[in-house]
Write an enzyme that holds these catalytic residues in place. Structure first.
Site, short mmCIF file in Angstrom:
data_model
loop_
_atom_site.label_atom_id
_atom_site.label_comp_id
_atom_site.label_asym_id
_atom_site.label_seq_id
_atom_site.Cartn_x
_atom_site.Cartn_y
_atom_site.Cartn_z
N GLY A 1 -17.53 7.82 -0.61
CA GLY A 1 -16.39 6.75 -0.97
C GLY A 1 -16.64 6.15 -2.33
N CYS B 1 -5.77 7.63 -11.56
CA CYS B 1 -4.94 7.57 -10.51
C CYS B 1 -5.31 6.13 -9.90
CB CYS B 1 -4.73 8.50 -9.57
SG CYS B 1 -4.07 10.11 -10.07
N THR C 1 -11.07 10.18 -0.99
CA THR C 1 -12.32 9.76 -0.17
C THR C 1 -12.53 10.69 0.97
OG1 THR C 1 -11.49 7.32 -0.60
CG2 THR C 1 -12.99 7.77 0.97
N PRO D 1 -15.47 11.20 4.38
CA PRO D 1 -16.45 10.62 5.42
C PRO D 1 -17.76 10.09 4.69
CG PRO D 1 -15.41 12.39 6.52
CD PRO D 1 -14.93 12.64 5.02
N GLY E 1 -5.18 -24.35 12.21
CA GLY E 1 -5.76 -24.74 13.64
C GLY E 1 -5.59 -23.53 14.49
N SER F 1 1.01 -1.28 -0.01
CA SER F 1 0.11 -0.02 -0.13
C SER F 1 0.77 1.33 0.13
CB SER F 1 -1.00 0.08 1.16
OG SER F 1 -1.90 -0.92 1.08
N GLU G 1 -9.86 1.24 -2.99
CA GLU G 1 -9.52 1.12 -4.75
C GLU G 1 -10.70 0.62 -5.19
OE1 GLU G 1 -7.41 3.06 -5.07
OE2 GLU G 1 -5.85 2.79 -3.50
N GLY G 2 -12.07 0.69 -4.95
CA GLY G 2 -13.17 0.36 -5.39
C GLY G 2 -13.49 -1.01 -4.74
N THR H 1 -4.27 6.42 3.23
CA THR H 1 -2.87 5.97 3.57
C THR H 1 -1.85 6.91 3.52
OG1 THR H 1 -3.98 3.89 2.61
CG2 THR H 1 -1.51 3.87 2.93
#
Length: 395
Positions: free
Chosen positions: A148, A249, A143, A145, A350, A102, A374-375, A175
């Protein structure tokens, strides 16, 4: 039958379809270089970074020295590799941790790419060489709040005030936001959506890191607040207006994701394979039981199938033929395949599958974020639906 992990076997359990034969020599050298970096510099400490919720910013310069930042861009200190090499680097980085892929994706595809593609010569000269070297870190502010999947509903705005622009608004889930030196921020203007190159030390700009995450913990995620941020005309990206800019982008970043998640899936499959061969129950390795073998086979098939999709799309991109719908295909299916592999691997280990001693639970929770950003899965489904029917079902 011999050693099942012997790489000289004709049926290599780590590369059943011999996908490595599709990779050129230069691409292979890049992939091996990144794999060594991940092995030496990421894997020894990634469990602690994930546990503590930190990203080691000091490794940015090391990644820069390896040519990983903006590696698929030309000039201004960038490596200028082909798209497939970039994809393979993302694959190896995400085999270490999604947070590292990322970081590289945001730096190169979301922050450096728009400056390279749409910026002025002054902007390119000021930022790209330092960003390529890891001396300056970038982030991408799209993005919000309440905005999105529908970026066209963004509320962040930029208004003229004399010869300047004044930005106000909030961006969310960003990010690198809290460690960034520059932010590429998209805002609504009277003339449509425009991009702005915003130094993060500009008065009125602040970043608030988000905590208590259960996913992408070894990655900085932030809220960006723009409170009357005043910028000169030279801060505007002159080469684009409208949503075409930020969406192009995102398409670049999605390409890195569709390769990257193959690395996460491979790491989970190989952890489950190694574990099943060494873990003894009822007097023999659990790899000798039918139900375990079925799980391993399903994981192996998913990893190889996703790798083939990624390689094919990489070749299309290098030929200048890759379409946004094809990127959606890769992002949609490779991510969900990786999630399935991670969950099956967690089950195969396990109780050991929930500890950070093994990489599986870390990849599994990271992939939940990758599934959304990213979608979302739903948005890429609708993008493909539009591509095959001609009908837009977004509204």
């Amino acid at each position: 039958m011999g050693d099942p992990l012997d790489p000289t076997r004709s049926d290599n359990p780590r590369d059943m379809l011999a996908i490595s034969t599709l990779i050129g020599q230069e691409e292979r050298e890049i992939q091996q270089t990144v794999r060594r970096f991940v092995t030496d510099r990421v894997l020894p400490d990634i469990a602690d970074w994930f546990d503590q919720g930190v990203f080691p910013r000091e490794l940015a310069k090391e990644m820069g020295s390896l040519g990983l930042l903006g590696m698929h861009l030309d000039g201004y200190g960038c490596a200028g590799t082909n798209a497939t090499s970039y994809g393979l680097a993302c694959l190896e980085l995400e085999a270490g941790d999604s947070g590292f892929r990322s970081f590289v994706s945001v730096q190169g595809s979301l922050a450096m790419f728009p400056i390279r593609a749409f910026g002025s010569e002054e902007q390119k000269q000021e930022w790209l060489p330092r960003m390529a070297a890891g001396e300056a870190i970038g982030c991408f502010g799209l993005t919000e709040p309440d905005s999105g999947s529908d970026p066209g509903s963004m509320r962040t705005n930029a208004r003229r005030d004399g010869g300047d622009w004044v930005l106000n608004g909030t961006k969310m889930w960003i990010t690198n936001g809290g460690i960034a030196d520059v932010a590429v921020v998209w805002a609504r203007t009277d003339g449509g959506v425009r991009g702005f190159v915003v130094p993060t030390d500009t008065p009125g700009f602040s970043a608030n890191n988000l905590h208590k995450k259960m996913s992408l913990r070894a990655s900085v995620t932030s809220e960006l607040v723009l409170d009357n941020v005043r910028l000169p005309e030279s801060a505007v990206l002159p080469g684009v207006s409208g949503l075409r800019g930020p969406l192009s982008c995102l398409n670049e970043a999605r390409f890195g994701i569709l390769f990257g998640v193959v690395g996460a899936a491979r790491a989970c499959y190989e952890a489950a394979l190694d574990y099943s061969i060494t873990r003894q129950q009822f007097g023999k390795p659990i790899a000798g039981f039918q139900l375990v073998q079925r799980k391993l086979v399903e994981m192996m098939v998913s990893v190889n199938r996703s790798a083939l999709v990624a390689m094919h799309l990489g070749r299309l991109k290098d030929a200048g033929q890759l379409t946004p719908a094809q990127v959606s295909f890769g992002k949609l299916d490779n991510v969900r395949q990786a999630i399935d592999v991670a969950r099956e691997a967690r089950n195969s280990l396990g109780a050991n599958g929930i500890t950070l001693e093994y990489p599986v639970i870390r990849h599994m929770t990271n992939l939940e974020s990758v599934y959304t950003y990213e979608g979302t899965n739903e948005i890429h489904t609708l993008a493909l639906g539009r591509a095959i029917t001609g009908e837009d079902a977004y509204r």
